[in-house]
Design an enzyme around this catalytic site. Structure first.
Site, PDB file in Angstrom:
ATOM      1  N   HIS A 129       4.977  12.002  -4.950  1.00 17.60           N
ATOM      2  CA  HIS A 129       4.009  10.982  -5.349  1.00 17.60           C
ATOM      3  C   HIS A 129       3.758  10.941  -6.852  1.00 17.60           C
ATOM      4  CE1 HIS A 129       3.528  10.103  -1.225  1.00 17.60           C
ATOM      5  NE2 HIS A 129       2.649  11.042  -0.914  1.00 17.60           N
ATOM      6  N   HIS A 203      -1.901   4.952  -0.349  1.00 17.78           N
ATOM      7  CA  HIS A 203      -1.779   6.092   0.570  1.00 17.78           C
ATOM      8  C   HIS A 203      -3.052   6.279   1.397  1.00 17.78           C
ATOM      9  CE1 HIS A 203      -0.738  10.014   2.170  1.00 17.78           C
ATOM     10  NE2 HIS A 203       0.405  10.025   1.502  1.00 17.78           N
ATOM     11  N   GLU A 343       2.701   3.960   4.846  1.00 19.11           N
ATOM     12  CA  GLU A 343       2.922   3.722   3.417  1.00 19.11           C
ATOM     13  C   GLU A 343       4.166   2.862   3.197  1.00 19.11           C
ATOM     14  OE1 GLU A 343       3.032   7.757   1.591  1.00 19.11           O
ATOM     15  OE2 GLU A 343       2.503   8.334   3.639  1.00 19.11           O
TER      16      GLU A 343
END
Length: 379
Positions: A129, A203, A343
């Site tokens: 991420h 997210h 996601e």
């Protein structure tokens, strides 16, 4: 289904003294401050049907998402914290905008135009991420706030060249827009002054029964229109295979209860992920307009969430690493099965796997991802 949705919206709107034609509103408010004193703000977007979303400048985060059930009772359907201090002290990916590259990059390493770039390893042997200090930990700037047919907030962030090891200075905007029909549209845009890689998503972790609900997510039903998924190795990096879901616990094409398969250790992929933590290859592929990526239904409350995207994949994470050590909203202890993430994104590790496509962004070729969280009520 469309008629059912319209009737549901109208019924909830009447219950709250409004009509679906009423304008959605946006309200800016203080939400605390960072340890260095930097103020954190929030913008609350509210539709006439009882749906509202609070957007926090820390992480361009969907901090709350309130939706009515079939009786008109409102509940926050996203996991998170009640205050900035908790987001700082106990960071997690709960509603944040994640980037520069959402999901995992193997070894935190990729090659672009013959040059190797090394990113921080914040997920054992991988970069996850965007790295240790990704976009989720930055305080974004509010560019504009507006009410109207859609209540809107635009947030901006500059990521300088070298940020977390990525090349190019990236100018990023995220626009949240809520209408009166339960659709929260999120537009993610980025431009770079040099070749780089970009993959942005939201997210949020959802529980349609309401965050902190004792029933968790296992009684809810998930549909994903994907006939293939990307199996992973022990480090949760895709092997490169696009495997058929037919006949496996990864087959959500016809919808299945989340209780069906999450503990099936006979499937090695479930054992690796401690449940589902996999990218699904959407049948629609990458599209100019958002198409369906997932549909989540809670029979008990009647709440329905549809996730739409222009991207080719959706990562389904069943909250396998929620272990009871984090205290969320309202003092709720979050445990395995208390929330799930859907996601929309490019496939994990795409920069190292050319068969997956490209995550390249360069001057004159900007990045754009439109995703939608659409809530409704099934009668």
């Amino acid at each position: 289904m469309a008629q059912c949705f319209i009737l549901a919206v109208a019924a909830v709107a009447v219950a709250y003294g409004a009509t679906p034609a009423d304008a959605a509103t946006a309200k800016r408010e203080a939400f605390g401050s960072m340890p260095d004193g930097t103020p954190v703000e929030a913008v609350v977007l509210t539709g006439a049907n009882g749906v509202s979303a609070r957007i926090m400048t820390l992480g361009a985060t969907l901090q709350s998402f309130d939706a009515p059930d079939r009786s008109g009772r409102i509940a926050d359907i996203t996991l998170g914290y009640d205050d900035v201090a908790s987001y700082v002290a106990h960071p997690n990916f709960w509603g944040q905008t994640v980037g520069r590259y959402a999901n995992r990059i193997a070894g935190g390493r990729f090659v672009l135009d013959g040059k190797t770039y090394q990113l921080p390893l914040n997920d054992k042997t991988n970069s996850l991420h965007g790295g240790a200090v990704g976009f989720d930990k930055k305080v974004w700037k509010i560019v504009s706030v507006a009410s109207g047919a859609q209540a809107k907030v635009v947030l901006a962030l500059t990521s300088p060249a070298g940020d977390q090891g990525y090349p190019g200075t990236l100018q990023v905007t995220v626009t949240y827009a809520l209408d009166d029909r339960g659709a929260l549209t999120i537009d993610m845009d980025a431009t770079s002054d040099a070749p780089t890689i970009v993959n942005l998503t939201n997210h949020a972790l959802f529980n349609l029964a309401g965050e902190g609900s004792a029933t968790g997510i296992y009684g809810q039903r998930l549909t994903i229109p994907a006939r293939r998924y990307t199996p992973v190795n022990a480090a949760l990096i895709p092997t490169g295979e696009l495997r058929a879901v037919a006949g496996t616990v990864f087959d959500f094409t016809g919808g299945r209860p989340l209780s069906d398969g999450i503990r099936d250790g006979r499937d090695p992929q479930i054992a690796i992920g401690r449940g589902w933590d996999h990218n699904f290859v959407l049948d629609k592929g990458a599209t100019a307009e958002p198409g369906l990526a997932a549909r989540l239904e809670d029979p008990a409350s009647g709440r329905v969430l549809e996730v739409l995207t222009t991207e080719p994949g959706v990562q389904f994470y069943s909250g396998n690493f929620l272990d009871g050590t984090l205290i969320g909203k309202g003092g709720h202890v979050y445990r395995m099965g208390d929330g799930l993430a859907l996601e929309p994104q490019k496939f994990p590790d795409t920069p190292n796997q050319p068969a997956f496509g490209s995550a390249r962004v360069e001057p004159g070729k900007p990045y754009h991802h439109r995703m939608i969280y659409r809530v409704s009520v099934a009668r």
